[in-house]
Design an enzyme around this catalytic site. Sequence first.
Site, PDB file in Angstrom:
ATOM      1  N   CYS A 147      24.586  15.043 -18.731  1.00 54.66           N
ATOM      2  CA  CYS A 147      23.878  14.468 -17.585  1.00 54.66           C
ATOM      3  C   CYS A 147      24.883  14.283 -16.454  1.00 54.66           C
ATOM      4  O   CYS A 147      26.091  14.250 -16.679  1.00 54.66           O
ATOM      5  CB  CYS A 147      23.198  13.162 -17.958  1.00 54.66           C
ATOM      6  SG  CYS A 147      24.312  11.913 -18.567  1.00 54.66           S
ATOM      7  N   SER A 168      29.167  20.241 -40.052  1.00 58.39           N
ATOM      8  CA  SER A 168      28.340  19.589 -39.039  1.00 58.39           C
ATOM      9  C   SER A 168      29.262  18.738 -38.199  1.00 58.39           C
ATOM     10  O   SER A 168      29.993  17.900 -38.744  1.00 58.39           O
ATOM     11  CB  SER A 168      27.291  18.666 -39.679  1.00 58.39           C
ATOM     12  OG  SER A 168      26.078  19.327 -39.889  1.00 58.39           O
ATOM     13  N   GLU A 200      28.643  11.752 -21.098  1.00 63.78           N
ATOM     14  CA  GLU A 200      27.559  12.466 -20.422  1.00 63.78           C
ATOM     15  C   GLU A 200      26.509  12.979 -21.403  1.00 63.78           C
ATOM     16  O   GLU A 200      25.662  13.774 -21.038  1.00 63.78           O
ATOM     17  CB  GLU A 200      28.141  13.633 -19.630  1.00 63.78           C
ATOM     18  CG  GLU A 200      29.110  13.223 -18.526  1.00 63.78           C
ATOM     19  CD  GLU A 200      30.513  12.890 -19.040  1.00 63.78           C
ATOM     20  OE1 GLU A 200      30.761  13.110 -20.238  1.00 63.78           O
ATOM     21  OE2 GLU A 200      31.325  12.397 -18.251  1.00 63.78           O
ATOM     22  N   SER A 201      26.541  12.599 -22.650  1.00 63.53           N
ATOM     23  CA  SER A 201      25.566  12.885 -23.715  1.00 63.53           C
ATOM     24  C   SER A 201      26.256  13.402 -24.986  1.00 63.53           C
ATOM     25  O   SER A 201      26.969  12.628 -25.618  1.00 63.53           O
ATOM     26  CB  SER A 201      24.394  13.754 -23.269  1.00 63.53           C
ATOM     27  OG  SER A 201      23.583  13.001 -22.356  1.00 63.53           O
ATOM     28  N   HIS A 227      26.526  23.052 -35.823  1.00 67.59           N
ATOM     29  CA  HIS A 227      26.183  23.144 -37.243  1.00 67.59           C
ATOM     30  C   HIS A 227      26.417  24.590 -37.634  1.00 67.59           C
ATOM     31  O   HIS A 227      25.885  25.500 -36.983  1.00 67.59           O
ATOM     32  CB  HIS A 227      24.736  22.718 -37.490  1.00 67.59           C
ATOM     33  CG  HIS A 227      24.451  21.344 -36.973  1.00 67.59           C
ATOM     34  ND1 HIS A 227      24.982  20.218 -37.553  1.00 67.59           N
ATOM     35  CD2 HIS A 227      23.755  20.903 -35.903  1.00 67.59           C
ATOM     36  CE1 HIS A 227      24.611  19.156 -36.866  1.00 67.59           C
ATOM     37  NE2 HIS A 227      23.863  19.543 -35.852  1.00 67.59           N
TER      38      HIS A 227
END
Lengths: 125, 125
Positions: free
Chosen positions: B83, B55, B62-63, B68
């Site tokens: 974003c 993981s 930007e986010s 996974h």
Amino acid sequence: MYALGRHLLLELENCNKEVLDDPDFLRDCLNEAAIKCGATVVGESFYHFSPCGVSGVVNIAESHISIHTWPEYRYAAVDVFTCGDEVAPEEAAKLIAQKLEAGNRSLIELRRGIMEESRDGSAVK
Amino acid sequence: MYALGRHLLLELENCNKEVLDDPDFLRDCLNEAAIKCGATVVGESFYHFSPCGVSGVVNIAESHISIHTWPEYRYAAVDVFTCGDEVAPEEAAKLIAQKLEAGNRSLIELRRGIMEESRDGSAVK
């Protein structure tokens, strides 16, 4: 057929803008949400933007919980991605929406990793 | 109307199972993907499961980009959430699919944080 993962995508609007800009609050909130839904936290990363906004991710053994906030719009995008039958991602989503005092909320659930089942019930691809 | 964020959800199947179980490879891969799409890395968390699977999340200004993996099914769930207009999330998605040698891939794009535009072009909620 069954899915390896459940991915809840939350749109939280009309939130409390103070908490949306508080990385410590959001760190506690996501960690509490992870525990609440039965997940195990294995890592995290939070970042506070200038002039405002937070990006945070809690890495869990069952996948991840993330948040990205726009306090200026009182908006947060939250993802709760879990795998396994022993976690309840709805519980995490509900707790986060409550803690952010979201006036409006919407939720999409996507199933990730669709598998066919073999005769013995184990997944095959 | 416009969206604050673009969220690409990738389903990668028939991948190279060796790389799906290599956290160092995946860390480099996601960081390279972040740079490739024009994002700025601000944090990360990677975890290697026993007996297998990884993981990983790269927190970007930007986010986020997350992965996974289920090497036993040669499957990876990848999210590229960005974003702003200065990043190209497709570039990150394409690079990751190539690096994992995905034989089959599917992609959903969701727009997050839908805003109405005010008269001066700024977002209003």
